[in-house]
Design an enzyme around this catalytic site. Structure first.
Site, PDB file in Angstrom:
ATOM      1  N   CYS A   8       0.763  -1.080  -0.213  1.00  0.00           N
ATOM      2  CA  CYS A   8      -0.123   0.077   0.105  1.00  0.00           C
ATOM      3  C   CYS A   8       1.058   1.311   0.131  1.00  0.00           C
ATOM      4  O   CYS A   8       2.163   1.171  -0.506  1.00  0.00           O
ATOM      5  CB  CYS A   8      -1.032   0.048   1.163  1.00  0.00           C
ATOM      6  SG  CYS A   8      -0.364   0.281   2.894  1.00  0.00           S
ATOM      7  N   CYS A  81      -4.276  -1.028  -1.854  1.00  0.00           N
ATOM      8  CA  CYS A  81      -4.557   0.484  -1.998  1.00  0.00           C
ATOM      9  C   CYS A  81      -6.060   0.582  -2.151  1.00  0.00           C
ATOM     10  O   CYS A  81      -6.946  -0.115  -2.601  1.00  0.00           O
ATOM     11  CB  CYS A  81      -3.663   1.175  -2.715  1.00  0.00           C
ATOM     12  SG  CYS A  81      -4.176   0.742  -4.571  1.00  0.00           S
ATOM     13  N   CYS A  89      -2.095   3.509  -6.656  1.00  0.00           N
ATOM     14  CA  CYS A  89      -1.946   2.225  -6.156  1.00  0.00           C
ATOM     15  C   CYS A  89      -0.254   2.123  -6.577  1.00  0.00           C
ATOM     16  O   CYS A  89       0.187   2.133  -7.782  1.00  0.00           O
ATOM     17  CB  CYS A  89      -2.689   1.116  -6.821  1.00  0.00           C
ATOM     18  SG  CYS A  89      -4.082   1.363  -6.326  1.00  0.00           S
TER      19      CYS A  89
END
Length: 136
Positions: A8, A81, A89
């Site tokens: 993430c 994400c 992302c």
């Protein structure tokens, strides 16, 4: 044993929770690491709290950069994400299975303590379901 990298942006909530869950729920099949494209450097206290509430080991969890893993091979790379977020992302290049689990960031929740706790609980439940449904 297959290797998993969970990505993430900040590596403080979603990817940390997923890493710990994979290492607990799928410990016979996978070993997971997590990282962020822009790591904040600390694990969110609520991430630790929700994991401990469910008996998940938090001992070696830390916020880290994906640079740490750039020369490693992973069998699976999972992005957690939020596609609705303004940030892009992270993409980890290489030959591996790619999964994208669109997960809202519980750290962005504003409101009462109860609303924030609920956001982290929802994240935990969502990621646990994805792991059980797609990795186990």
């Amino acid at each position: 044993m297959k290797s998993v990298l969970v990505l993430c942006t900040g590596n403080s909530c979603r990817s940390i929770i997923a890493e710990a869950l994979i290492n607990t729920l799928a410990e016979e099949k996978y070993i997971a690491k997590s990282a962020g494209s822009e790591p904040v450097g600390t694990v969110h206290p609520k991430s630790i709290e929700i994991l401990k509430e469910h008996g998940i080991n938090t001992k070696n969890l830390r916020s880290k950069s994906w640079d740490e893993f750039q020369d490693m091979h992973f069998d699976v790379v999972i992005s957690v994400c939020d596609r609705n977020d303004s940030k892009t992302c992270p993409i980890f290049f290489g030959k591996h299975k790619k999964l994208n689990w669109n997960t809202p960031d519980p750290d962005k929740t504003e409101g009462t303590r109860e609303e924030i706790n609920t956001a982290f609980t929802k994240t935990f439940i969502f990621l646990k379901g994805k792991i059980e449904g797609e990795l186990l």
